[in-house]
Design an enzyme around this catalytic site. Structure first.
Site, PDB file in Angstrom:
ATOM      1  N   SER A  80      10.300-100.759 -22.722  1.00 25.02           N
ATOM      2  CA  SER A  80       8.886-100.784 -22.365  1.00 25.02           C
ATOM      3  C   SER A  80       7.953-101.189 -23.493  1.00 25.02           C
ATOM      4  O   SER A  80       6.759-100.993 -23.400  1.00 25.02           O
ATOM      5  CB  SER A  80       8.498 -99.431 -21.801  1.00 25.02           C
ATOM      6  OG  SER A  80       8.926 -98.444 -22.686  1.00 25.02           O
ATOM      7  N   SER A 114      24.020 -90.204 -24.566  1.00 26.29           N
ATOM      8  CA  SER A 114      22.557 -90.267 -24.650  1.00 26.29           C
ATOM      9  C   SER A 114      21.940 -89.447 -23.531  1.00 26.29           C
ATOM     10  O   SER A 114      22.308 -89.613 -22.364  1.00 26.29           O
ATOM     11  CB  SER A 114      22.080 -91.713 -24.521  1.00 26.29           C
ATOM     12  OG  SER A 114      20.684 -91.723 -24.272  1.00 26.29           O
ATOM     13  N   THR A 137       4.528-114.018 -33.784  1.00 21.75           N
ATOM     14  CA  THR A 137       4.371-114.772 -35.035  1.00 21.75           C
ATOM     15  C   THR A 137       5.587-114.583 -35.945  1.00 21.75           C
ATOM     16  O   THR A 137       5.775-115.352 -36.874  1.00 21.75           O
ATOM     17  CB  THR A 137       3.133-114.283 -35.818  1.00 21.75           C
ATOM     18  OG1 THR A 137       3.201-112.862 -35.905  1.00 21.75           O
ATOM     19  CG2 THR A 137       1.835-114.686 -35.128  1.00 21.75           C
ATOM     20  N   GLU A 160      21.199-107.455 -33.485  1.00 22.37           N
ATOM     21  CA  GLU A 160      20.562-107.805 -32.204  1.00 22.37           C
ATOM     22  C   GLU A 160      20.692-109.306 -31.902  1.00 22.37           C
ATOM     23  O   GLU A 160      20.963-109.708 -30.777  1.00 22.37           O
ATOM     24  CB  GLU A 160      19.087-107.385 -32.222  1.00 22.37           C
ATOM     25  CG  GLU A 160      18.385-107.731 -30.926  1.00 22.37           C
ATOM     26  CD  GLU A 160      17.538-106.624 -30.337  1.00 22.37           C
ATOM     27  OE1 GLU A 160      17.445-105.536 -30.917  1.00 22.37           O
ATOM     28  OE2 GLU A 160      16.965-106.876 -29.257  1.00 22.37           O
ATOM     29  N   ASP A 213      10.210-105.695 -35.543  1.00 19.86           N
ATOM     30  CA  ASP A 213      10.461-104.345 -35.038  1.00 19.86           C
ATOM     31  C   ASP A 213      11.322-103.541 -36.006  1.00 19.86           C
ATOM     32  O   ASP A 213      11.014-102.400 -36.347  1.00 19.86           O
ATOM     33  CB  ASP A 213      11.172-104.407 -33.676  1.00 19.86           C
ATOM     34  CG  ASP A 213      10.368-105.174 -32.657  1.00 19.86           C
ATOM     35  OD1 ASP A 213       9.168-105.394 -32.897  1.00 19.86           O
ATOM     36  OD2 ASP A 213      10.938-105.559 -31.619  1.00 19.86           O
TER      37      ASP A 213
HETATM   38  C1  GLA Z   1       9.718-108.471 -29.675  1.00 22.19           C
HETATM   39  C2  GLA Z   1      10.614-108.934 -30.825  1.00 22.19           C
HETATM   40  C3  GLA Z   1       9.828-109.072 -32.129  1.00 22.19           C
HETATM   41  C4  GLA Z   1       8.567-109.903 -31.926  1.00 22.19           C
HETATM   42  C5  GLA Z   1       7.784-109.418 -30.703  1.00 22.19           C
HETATM   43  C6  GLA Z   1       6.619-110.307 -30.383  1.00 22.19           C
HETATM   44  O1  GLA Z   1       9.281-107.161 -29.900  1.00 22.19           O
HETATM   45  O2  GLA Z   1      11.679-108.033 -31.002  1.00 22.19           O
HETATM   46  O3  GLA Z   1      10.649-109.627 -33.124  1.00 22.19           O
HETATM   47  O4  GLA Z   1       8.868-111.262 -31.825  1.00 22.19           O
HETATM   48  O5  GLA Z   1       8.597-109.329 -29.546  1.00 22.19           O
HETATM   49  O6  GLA Z   1       5.667-110.275 -31.384  1.00 22.19           O
END
Ligand code: GLA
Length: 390
Positions: free
Chosen positions: A125, A67, A35, A163, A175
């Site tokens: 993941s 890393s 969304t 990104e 995120d």
């Molecule tokens: C990934 C993207 C987010 C979001 C989700 C799905 O994690 O990085 O921005 O779109 O998928 O909700």
């Protein structure tokens, strides 16, 4: 963890100087999937697991990275004069991307650094190891280079910019925002159209958040992700011919049903339907949590998965196997895939005293169906990034 990381830092980069330790969390989204690039709501939270980074400024323009999760690459070296994407440089493209994004926004780093990190979230993941590394880098730049005007919302936006424009994944803001703005024991109810947000306490009445990992790497996920985004944009453009809206997230279910024949392809109708209904589900779920109606919250999580499976088609047999097995267990409030999908992880809310049986039964059913094991983790909701030791 930190002690070991400090040892690798010293082993790779030597002792002395001012050395700082940083942490940025991973995130899990409770509801509101796919969304965030449709102007809708999301409801993620930061976790107590995430990425640790140890860093020391240099006097020259070199950047050196190590890393523990990518030990095979050893120390990788680049410079502030080479902030371009290079596939072979693998994970260091993320911190490079953030340094580049800060520069693009007027915050130029002029001295390099040595950096060692370790993630307690397995990469690729679904708990956003890449966004965690991006926001970690943002926090390092702000604190070490004095970019204090960059608040954590801006840090999230610059990390997303990194990104999108440098790495080339067209992700939304969820995120990076969840990680940058995390708050212990709270989820973030974010309106991605305006970036208005509220913290909602996550009170689960004796239940816990259990993450289920399919152990299937995403593979094709990134191109499919961009494809879904494109499908939603095309559907929006078709609706815009007759209705003045900026995003699918503005529509209620009724408005969508009344206008959906404007979308000329049945697949796109389903994609847009998911975007609209999932947004409304998220609004309802947050309300349910406020009202301590955990049963309704769980039902909405389950409906979210069904919509992602049938209309958005981003689950795949591994995530479906996990979630469908989870639904059958005693003590399960709700379960759904989380993150982009196409493999990765699912999230479930399970009564604490039933977790052992849950893990055993779901694990067994998954292995029988898919042929390899899933992993399970009980997670806690944590805060945003910190610099916690010199
Ligand atoms: C990934 C993207 C987010 C979001 C989700 C799905 O994690 O990085 O921005 O779109 O998928 O909700």
């Amino acid at each position: 963890m930190q002690q070991q990381l400090m040892e690798s830092f010293v082993a790779n980069f030597g002792e002395g100087g001012e050395i700082y330790t940083f942490f940025a969390p991973g995130r899990v989204n409770l509801i509101g999937e796919h969304t965030d690039y449709n102007g809708g709501h999301v409801f993620p939270c930061a976790l107590t697991i995430g990425t640790y980074g140890i860093v020391r400024k240099r006097k020259d323009r070199k950047l050196r990275f190590y890393s523990q999760n990518f030990d095979k690459f050893g120390v990788m070296e680049t410079s502030l004069d080479d902030l371009v994407y290079r596939k072979e440089e693998n994970w260091i493209n993320y911190p490079k991307a953030v340094i580049w994004a800060f520069k693009e926004h007027g915050y130029e780093v002029t001295e390099g650094f040595d950096f060692a990190c370790v993630g307690t979230i397995p990469n690729g993941s679904g708990l956003s190891s890449s966004a965690s590394l991006e926001v970690l880098t943002s926090k390092i730049l702000i604190d070490l280079y004095g970019f204090q005007e960059v608040d954590m919302v801006k840090a999230a936006l610059y990390s997303q910019y990194a990104e999108n424009k440098f790495v080339g994944v067209n992700c939304g803001i969820m995120d990076q925002f969840a990680i940058a703005m995390g708050k212990k024991d709270h989820a973030i109810y974010l309106d991605t159209a305006t970036l208005e947000y509220q913290y909602a306490p996550v009170e689960l009445d004796g239940a816990k958040i259990v993450i289920m990992n399919t152990n299937k790497k995403r593979g094709l996920g990134e191109s499919k992700y961009n494809e879904r985004r494109q499908e939603c944009e095309t559907a929006l453009a078709e609706i815009q011919k007759v209705k003045d809206i900026k995003a699918l997230g503005e529509l209620t279910e009724e408005e969508f049903e009344a206008i959906k024949e404007e979308i000329k392809d049945p697949i796109r109708v389903r994609r847009a339907k998911h975007a609209v209904y999932e947004n409304q589900r998220t609004v309802k779920a947050v309300e349910a949590l406020k009202n301590h109606d955990l049963t309704l919250f769980g039902q909405l999580m389950n409906e979210s998965h069904i919509s992602l499976r049938d209309d958005y088609e981003v689950t795949g047999k591994e995530l479906d196997a996990l979630v469908e097995a989870a639904w059958k267990q005693e003590g399960v409030v709700g379960a759904r895939m989380t993150g982009a999908g196409f493999g990765g992880r699912a999230v479930s809310i399970v009564k604490a005293d039933q977790i052992d049986a849950f893990v055993k039964n779901v694990g067994k059913e998954y292995e029988e169906k898919i042929g390899y094991q899933a992993d399970f983790y009980v997670v806690e909701i944590g805060s945003g990034p910190v610099c916690f030791a010199k």
